[in-house]
Design a protein around this motif. Structure first.
Motif, PDB file in Angstrom:
ATOM      1  N   GLY A  52       0.810  -1.214   0.000  1.00  0.00           N
ATOM      2  CA  GLY A  52       0.000   0.000   0.000  1.00  0.00           C
ATOM      3  C   GLY A  52       0.842   1.262   0.000  1.00  0.00           C
ATOM      4  N   LYS A  53       1.961   1.253   0.709  1.00  0.00           N
ATOM      5  CA  LYS A  53       2.855   2.412   0.737  1.00  0.00           C
ATOM      6  C   LYS A  53       3.484   2.641  -0.637  1.00  0.00           C
ATOM      7  N   VAL A  54       3.812   1.565  -1.342  1.00  0.00           N
ATOM      8  CA  VAL A  54       4.373   1.691  -2.689  1.00  0.00           C
ATOM      9  C   VAL A  54       3.335   2.326  -3.610  1.00  0.00           C
ATOM     10  N   VAL A  55       2.092   1.837  -3.542  1.00  0.00           N
ATOM     11  CA  VAL A  55       1.024   2.383  -4.386  1.00  0.00           C
ATOM     12  C   VAL A  55       0.797   3.855  -4.056  1.00  0.00           C
ATOM     13  N   GLN A  56       0.810   4.224  -2.781  1.00  0.00           N
ATOM     14  CA  GLN A  56       0.641   5.632  -2.406  1.00  0.00           C
ATOM     15  C   GLN A  56       1.765   6.481  -2.975  1.00  0.00           C
ATOM     16  N   GLY A  57       3.000   6.015  -2.875  1.00  0.00           N
ATOM     17  CA  GLY A  57       4.136   6.768  -3.396  1.00  0.00           C
ATOM     18  C   GLY A  57       4.071   6.941  -4.902  1.00  0.00           C
ATOM     19  N   VAL A  58       3.747   5.855  -5.606  1.00  0.00           N
ATOM     20  CA  VAL A  58       3.616   5.925  -7.060  1.00  0.00           C
ATOM     21  C   VAL A  58       2.468   6.857  -7.438  1.00  0.00           C
ATOM     22  N   ILE A  80       6.372   3.147 -23.239  1.00  0.00           N
ATOM     23  CA  ILE A  80       6.696   2.293 -22.097  1.00  0.00           C
ATOM     24  C   ILE A  80       6.453   3.108 -20.833  1.00  0.00           C
ATOM     25  N   GLY A  81       5.909   2.455 -19.808  1.00  0.00           N
ATOM     26  CA  GLY A  81       5.641   3.175 -18.567  1.00  0.00           C
ATOM     27  C   GLY A  81       4.865   2.330 -17.592  1.00  0.00           C
ATOM     28  N   GLY A  82       4.097   3.003 -16.783  1.00  0.00           N
ATOM     29  CA  GLY A  82       3.319   2.311 -15.771  1.00  0.00           C
ATOM     30  C   GLY A  82       2.466   3.285 -14.999  1.00  0.00           C
ATOM     31  N   GLY A  83       1.800   2.763 -13.982  1.00  0.00           N
ATOM     32  CA  GLY A  83       0.931   3.606 -13.181  1.00  0.00           C
ATOM     33  C   GLY A  83       0.121   2.807 -12.194  1.00  0.00           C
ATOM     34  N   ILE A  84      -1.054   3.348 -11.879  1.00  0.00           N
ATOM     35  CA  ILE A  84      -1.912   2.744 -10.864  1.00  0.00           C
ATOM     36  C   ILE A  84      -3.087   2.015 -11.521  1.00  0.00           C
ATOM     37  N   THR A  85      -3.609   1.032 -10.796  1.00  0.00           N
ATOM     38  CA  THR A  85      -4.691   0.188 -11.297  1.00  0.00           C
ATOM     39  C   THR A  85      -5.725  -0.007 -10.197  1.00  0.00           C
ATOM     40  N   ARG A  86      -6.994   0.038 -10.576  1.00  0.00           N
ATOM     41  CA  ARG A  86      -8.094  -0.265  -9.657  1.00  0.00           C
ATOM     42  C   ARG A  86      -8.914  -1.381 -10.280  1.00  0.00           C
ATOM     43  N   HIS A  87      -9.041  -2.495  -9.549  1.00  0.00           N
ATOM     44  CA  HIS A  87      -9.794  -3.632 -10.064  1.00  0.00           C
ATOM     45  C   HIS A  87     -10.964  -3.945  -9.138  1.00  0.00           C
ATOM     46  N   ARG A  88     -12.109  -4.304  -9.744  1.00  0.00           N
ATOM     47  CA  ARG A  88     -13.283  -4.686  -8.949  1.00  0.00           C
ATOM     48  C   ARG A  88     -14.000  -5.842  -9.640  1.00  0.00           C
ATOM     49  N   ARG A  89     -14.444  -6.782  -8.812  1.00  0.00           N
ATOM     50  CA  ARG A  89     -15.251  -7.897  -9.289  1.00  0.00           C
ATOM     51  C   ARG A  89     -16.385  -8.137  -8.304  1.00  0.00           C
ATOM     52  N   ASP A  90     -17.615  -8.232  -8.827  1.00  0.00           N
ATOM     53  CA  ASP A  90     -18.811  -8.474  -8.018  1.00  0.00           C
ATOM     54  C   ASP A  90     -19.397  -9.839  -8.352  1.00  0.00           C
ATOM     55  N   GLU A 113     -12.193  -6.113  -4.465  1.00  0.00           N
ATOM     56  CA  GLU A 113     -11.632  -4.934  -5.109  1.00  0.00           C
ATOM     57  C   GLU A 113     -10.305  -4.573  -4.474  1.00  0.00           C
ATOM     58  N   GLU A 114      -9.419  -4.022  -5.292  1.00  0.00           N
ATOM     59  CA  GLU A 114      -8.099  -3.683  -4.776  1.00  0.00           C
ATOM     60  C   GLU A 114      -7.398  -2.693  -5.702  1.00  0.00           C
ATOM     61  N   TRP A 115      -6.557  -1.847  -5.101  1.00  0.00           N
ATOM     62  CA  TRP A 115      -5.651  -0.979  -5.829  1.00  0.00           C
ATOM     63  C   TRP A 115      -4.378  -1.758  -6.105  1.00  0.00           C
ATOM     64  N   ASN A 137     -24.220 -14.665 -11.077  1.00  0.00           N
ATOM     65  CA  ASN A 137     -23.878 -13.573 -11.978  1.00  0.00           C
ATOM     66  C   ASN A 137     -22.598 -12.919 -11.452  1.00  0.00           C
ATOM     67  N   CYS A 138     -21.751 -12.447 -12.340  1.00  0.00           N
ATOM     68  CA  CYS A 138     -20.558 -11.726 -11.892  1.00  0.00           C
ATOM     69  C   CYS A 138     -20.173 -10.671 -12.921  1.00  0.00           C
ATOM     70  N   THR A 139     -19.623  -9.580 -12.419  1.00  0.00           N
ATOM     71  CA  THR A 139     -19.126  -8.503 -13.264  1.00  0.00           C
ATOM     72  C   THR A 139     -17.711  -8.158 -12.826  1.00  0.00           C
ATOM     73  N   SER A 140     -16.947  -7.597 -13.748  1.00  0.00           N
ATOM     74  CA  SER A 140     -15.564  -7.287 -13.439  1.00  0.00           C
ATOM     75  C   SER A 140     -15.105  -6.119 -14.303  1.00  0.00           C
ATOM     76  N   TRP A 141     -14.381  -5.184 -13.690  1.00  0.00           N
ATOM     77  CA  TRP A 141     -13.812  -4.069 -14.446  1.00  0.00           C
ATOM     78  C   TRP A 141     -12.474  -3.649 -13.852  1.00  0.00           C
ATOM     79  N   THR A 142     -11.696  -2.963 -14.662  1.00  0.00           N
ATOM     80  CA  THR A 142     -10.403  -2.447 -14.244  1.00  0.00           C
ATOM     81  C   THR A 142     -10.262  -1.019 -14.760  1.00  0.00           C
ATOM     82  N   GLY A 143      -9.817  -0.116 -13.904  1.00  0.00           N
ATOM     83  CA  GLY A 143      -9.481   1.246 -14.293  1.00  0.00           C
ATOM     84  C   GLY A 143      -7.983   1.454 -14.141  1.00  0.00           C
ATOM     85  N   VAL A 144      -7.377   2.115 -15.110  1.00  0.00           N
ATOM     86  CA  VAL A 144      -5.923   2.275 -15.124  1.00  0.00           C
ATOM     87  C   VAL A 144      -5.580   3.737 -15.408  1.00  0.00           C
TER      88      VAL A 144
END
Length: 174
Positions: free
Chosen positions: A5-11, A107-117, A130-132, A86-93
């Motif tokens: 979590g600290k790595v994700v916050q820093g990034v 080339i690069g990178g960043g943050i990701t938010r994933h959710r599955r219901d 769900e998780e960052w 039933n299930c749904t799933s999405w990712t935001g980047v």
């Protein structure tokens, strides 16, 4: 050992600083592009098995810097486990990419938010996972068509609790 979590916050703070600097008033002439894409996800956070999906992309090109900011939304079509009706799933980047020399690669990178219901069969409750996370990616944006540019992206997403996933996206950018 540093917690994930600290790595994700820093990034996240670093990306926010770069985006705010890139969006400074002197760079208002930056170009905004949009695109659509299809994607394949390996056995992953999106599903126990692999899945396909569709998504959209927003690109902010900043002419003063060799960087681009990409916002991506992917909607997955996962196979539901037998315990779910039933299930749904999405990712935001949110990514920052280096595009040195104006070439087709990035080339690069960043943050990701994933959710599955999941709508559970044996319960009236909705199970949510769900998780960052963060991701590293590379790809090509090929200016070969008059208006639309084909895109291919390879992205690896890292998570703390759910399984990491590999994503291949193919799309067109206007």
């Amino acid at each position: 050992m540093m917690r994930f979590g600290k790595v994700v916050q820093g990034v996240s703070l670093g990306l926010l600083g770069l985006m705010l600097h890139a969006a400074s008033p002197g760079d208002v002439q930056g170009q905004v592009r949009v695109g659509v894409q299809g994607m394949y996800t390996s056995g992953s956070a999106a599903t126990v098995d692999s899945s396909f999906g569709i998504g959209g992309r927003l690109i902010l090109e900043v002419p003063r810097y060799p960087f681009e900011v990409h916002g991506v939304f992917d909607y997955h079509f996962p196979d539901c486990p037998s315990s779910a009706s039933n299930c749904t799933s999405w990712t935001g980047v949110g990514n920052v990419y280096y595009r040195g020399g104006g070439g087709p690669y990035f080339i690069g990178g960043g943050i990701t938010r994933h959710r599955r219901d999941f709508d559970l069969v044996d319960s009236p409750e909705l199970a949510v996972v769900e998780e960052w996370g963060y991701n590293l990616a590379l790809g090509l944006l090929l200016p070969v068509l008059p208006v639309l540019d084909p895109l291919i992206e390879f992205r690896y997403e890292f998570y703390d609790e759910v399984q990491d996933q590999f994503v291949i996206s193919l799309g067109l950018v206007l």
